[in-house]
Design a protein around this motif. Structure first.
Motif, PDB file in Angstrom:
ATOM      1  N   TYR A 130       0.284  -2.142  -6.357  1.00  0.00           N
ATOM      2  CA  TYR A 130       0.049  -1.414  -5.112  1.00  0.00           C
ATOM      3  C   TYR A 130      -1.387  -0.895  -5.032  1.00  0.00           C
ATOM      4  O   TYR A 130      -1.981  -0.527  -6.045  1.00  0.00           O
ATOM      5  CB  TYR A 130       1.002  -0.222  -4.998  1.00  0.00           C
ATOM      6  N   GLN A 131      -1.905  -0.865  -3.820  1.00  0.00           N
ATOM      7  CA  GLN A 131      -3.141  -0.145  -3.537  1.00  0.00           C
ATOM      8  C   GLN A 131      -2.756   1.280  -3.155  1.00  0.00           C
ATOM      9  O   GLN A 131      -1.889   1.491  -2.295  1.00  0.00           O
ATOM     10  CB  GLN A 131      -3.905  -0.799  -2.393  1.00  0.00           C
ATOM     11  N   ILE A 132      -3.398   2.251  -3.794  1.00  0.00           N
ATOM     12  CA  ILE A 132      -3.002   3.648  -3.609  1.00  0.00           C
ATOM     13  C   ILE A 132      -4.118   4.436  -2.955  1.00  0.00           C
ATOM     14  O   ILE A 132      -5.289   4.324  -3.327  1.00  0.00           O
ATOM     15  CB  ILE A 132      -2.634   4.300  -4.957  1.00  0.00           C
ATOM     16  N   MET A 161       1.641   7.441  -9.955  1.00  0.00           N
ATOM     17  CA  MET A 161       0.589   6.543  -9.484  1.00  0.00           C
ATOM     18  C   MET A 161       0.424   5.358 -10.429  1.00  0.00           C
ATOM     19  O   MET A 161       0.262   4.220  -9.986  1.00  0.00           O
ATOM     20  CB  MET A 161      -0.726   7.309  -9.311  1.00  0.00           C
ATOM     21  N   GLU A 162       0.488   5.622 -11.726  1.00  0.00           N
ATOM     22  CA  GLU A 162       0.350   4.533 -12.703  1.00  0.00           C
ATOM     23  C   GLU A 162       1.486   3.523 -12.567  1.00  0.00           C
ATOM     24  O   GLU A 162       1.269   2.318 -12.738  1.00  0.00           O
ATOM     25  CB  GLU A 162       0.299   5.112 -14.115  1.00  0.00           C
ATOM     26  N   THR A 209       0.854  -1.181   0.000  1.00  0.00           N
ATOM     27  CA  THR A 209       0.000   0.000   0.000  1.00  0.00           C
ATOM     28  C   THR A 209       0.896   1.238   0.000  1.00  0.00           C
ATOM     29  O   THR A 209       1.948   1.248   0.637  1.00  0.00           O
ATOM     30  CB  THR A 209      -0.926   0.051   1.235  1.00  0.00           C
ATOM     31  N   LEU A 266       0.629   1.401  -9.551  1.00  0.00           N
ATOM     32  CA  LEU A 266      -0.501   0.532  -9.904  1.00  0.00           C
ATOM     33  C   LEU A 266      -0.024  -0.646 -10.751  1.00  0.00           C
ATOM     34  O   LEU A 266      -0.475  -1.785 -10.560  1.00  0.00           O
ATOM     35  CB  LEU A 266      -1.567   1.327 -10.653  1.00  0.00           C
ATOM     36  N   ASP A 267       0.895  -0.393 -11.676  1.00  0.00           N
ATOM     37  CA  ASP A 267       1.466  -1.461 -12.498  1.00  0.00           C
ATOM     38  C   ASP A 267       2.114  -2.532 -11.630  1.00  0.00           C
ATOM     39  O   ASP A 267       2.131  -3.711 -11.988  1.00  0.00           O
ATOM     40  CB  ASP A 267       2.524  -0.906 -13.466  1.00  0.00           C
ATOM     41  N   LEU A 288      -8.750   5.525 -11.795  1.00  0.00           N
ATOM     42  CA  LEU A 288      -7.557   4.684 -11.680  1.00  0.00           C
ATOM     43  C   LEU A 288      -7.684   3.671 -10.545  1.00  0.00           C
ATOM     44  O   LEU A 288      -6.738   2.940 -10.258  1.00  0.00           O
ATOM     45  CB  LEU A 288      -6.320   5.561 -11.422  1.00  0.00           C
ATOM     46  N   ASN A 289      -8.845   3.651  -9.897  1.00  0.00           N
ATOM     47  CA  ASN A 289      -9.042   2.808  -8.719  1.00  0.00           C
ATOM     48  C   ASN A 289      -8.136   3.246  -7.564  1.00  0.00           C
ATOM     49  O   ASN A 289      -7.615   2.415  -6.810  1.00  0.00           O
ATOM     50  CB  ASN A 289      -8.803   1.324  -9.050  1.00  0.00           C
ATOM     51  N   VAL A 290      -7.960   4.561  -7.456  1.00  0.00           N
ATOM     52  CA  VAL A 290      -7.184   5.156  -6.374  1.00  0.00           C
ATOM     53  C   VAL A 290      -8.152   5.742  -5.349  1.00  0.00           C
ATOM     54  O   VAL A 290      -9.051   6.515  -5.701  1.00  0.00           O
ATOM     55  CB  VAL A 290      -6.242   6.257  -6.914  1.00  0.00           C
TER      56      VAL A 290
END
Length: 410
Positions: free
Chosen positions: A38-40, A30-31, A6, A34-35, A58-60
């Protein structure tokens, strides 16, 4: 070792990629995470604007936080992030000590964007009309920003020139710095040709003083010369947050158009034959010049504009600090398709050799994983960082606590 993967981003503002390169940079970071699975969570104490990026796409996760409030302590204790990334040194000043107290084992990353103290020192020298010198860097902002770099486990740098400055002028260990420029996933398959384009363009956030200064310079000095030599061309000025003093420069009869925020920066840059960026002070890498290369748009800029951006590769246009040379280069590129096409190809080469995401992503991932695995040893080697975490030097912490107590009485 089993990590919870995280990461908490603490933003100075909510990202606005349509407003500034800083917003684009944060989205790129952030991307990356995510790649890597990680949960952001992105948190900021600033108010959102109509142009804030919808991070939920982005599911952030989004979290509003408060300055000078122990509510942040409760929030981060529950989140328990493995990594905390601070967006610019001011965010680290405000929340770094709370992170260190409540999540001491979290890796602390500072994204500098550019060195604020370098930009401000150059700005001050320019306004005083004196040559910039190294001793101009000895400012209160420099002390604050360098202290923030020392307090963090690693700082992300967008400019190799700034890395060299930190090492040579301030003795920052190489282990605390990581070169990570703008990250471009790929170049477009096709861009507009010389024949399909018209006019000249400038783009930049007007809350950023170097951009406002460059537009005044264009209006007062460069455009009167260029307008005579290019009687069919217009100069289009785009940028977020234009004030009234910016908007009043709009003069259609002079073909100098102030058009405000661009809905899509890449589109307006690709429409133009040349991007002009006569920046006379500043720091870091310039998003507008990266966007010009991506869209195949040659640029004419200054030494400051192109600083640290192309290494020894030929520029996608011309770099000059001389007014007449700037005008002549613009006219040559605007009227000579051979020179224009060569400049365009130079820009593509710079992107391919210096900014593709694939050039940096894996090495950065390895560096982060190594720091996570050896964090205790890494911090022990950074004595000045531990010194700056000592209670006797934590003025920002105790000022924040005083404000918090004062607020309770109101």
């Amino acid at each position: 070792m089993n990590y919870n993967k995280t990461i908490l981003f603490i933003g100075l503002v909510w990202p606005e990629p349509t407003s500034s390169a800083a917003g684009t940079r944060i989205i790129q970071l952030m991307e990356l995470f995510l790649d890597w699975g990680y949960q952001i969570t992105f948190a900021s104490a600033a108010a959102k604007s109509p142009y804030s990026f919808n991070l939920k796409k982005l599911n952030v996760a989004e979290q509003e936080i408060e300055l000078n409030s122990s509510s942040f302590d409760e929030f981060i204790k529950q989140l328990q992030p493995q990594i905390v990334l601070f967006d610019r040194y001011i965010s680290e000043e405000q929340f770094g000590w709370r992170v260190a107290e409540n999540c001491p084992n979290a890796l602390r990353i500072l994204d500098t964007e550019d060195l604020h103290f370098l930009r401000l020192a150059r700005q001050e020298a320019f306004k005083k009309n004196i040559p910039f010198a190294d001793f101009d860097l000895q400012t209160d902002v420099a002390k604050r920003e360098v202290a923030s770099i020392y307090r963090c486990d690693v700082s992300l740098m967008i400019s190799e020139v700034e890395i060299a400055l930190l090492q040579e002028q301030f003795n920052i260990p190489k282990s605390l710095l990581c070169y990570l420029p703008f990250l471009i996933s790929e170049l477009p398959q096709k861009v507009k040709s010389f024949e399909e384009r018209t006019d000249l363009v400038f783009i930049g956030n007007f809350l950023h003083e170097p951009n406002w200064n460059a537009v005044k310079y264009l209006k007062q000095t460069l455009w009167p010369l260029l307008a005579k030599k290019l009687p069919q061309a217009q100069l289009k000025i785009y940028g977020a947050y234009p004030s009234q003093k910016v908007l009043q420069l709009h003069q259609p009869k002079d073909r100098f158009l102030v058009l405000g925020r661009a809905e899509n920066a890449l589109e307006v840059i690709e429409d133009a034959k040349i991007l002009l960026a006569p920046l006379r002070f500043g720091a870091g890498a310039k998003g507008k010049l990266i966007e010009a290369m991506i869209t195949g748009t040659p640029s004419v800029t200054t030494t400051i504009g192109a600083e640290s951006m192309h290494n020894n590769l030929p520029w996608n246009g011309v770099i000059t600090d001389n007014e007449q040379a700037f005008v002549n280069a613009t006219v040559e590129l605007y009227t000579n398709p051979t020179a224009w096409n060569t400049a365009q190809q130079n820009g593509f080469e710079i992107i391919q050799k210096r900014y593709l995401k694939t050039l940096f992503a894996n090495e950065f991932k390895i560096q982060i994983e190594t720091l996570l695995q050896h964090l205790t040893a890494h911090r022990k080697s950074n004595f000045i960082g531990t010194l700056l975490q000592h209670h006797s030097l934590k003025s920002t912490k105790y000022m924040s606590k005083w404000i918090e107590e004062k607020n309770k009485c109101n």
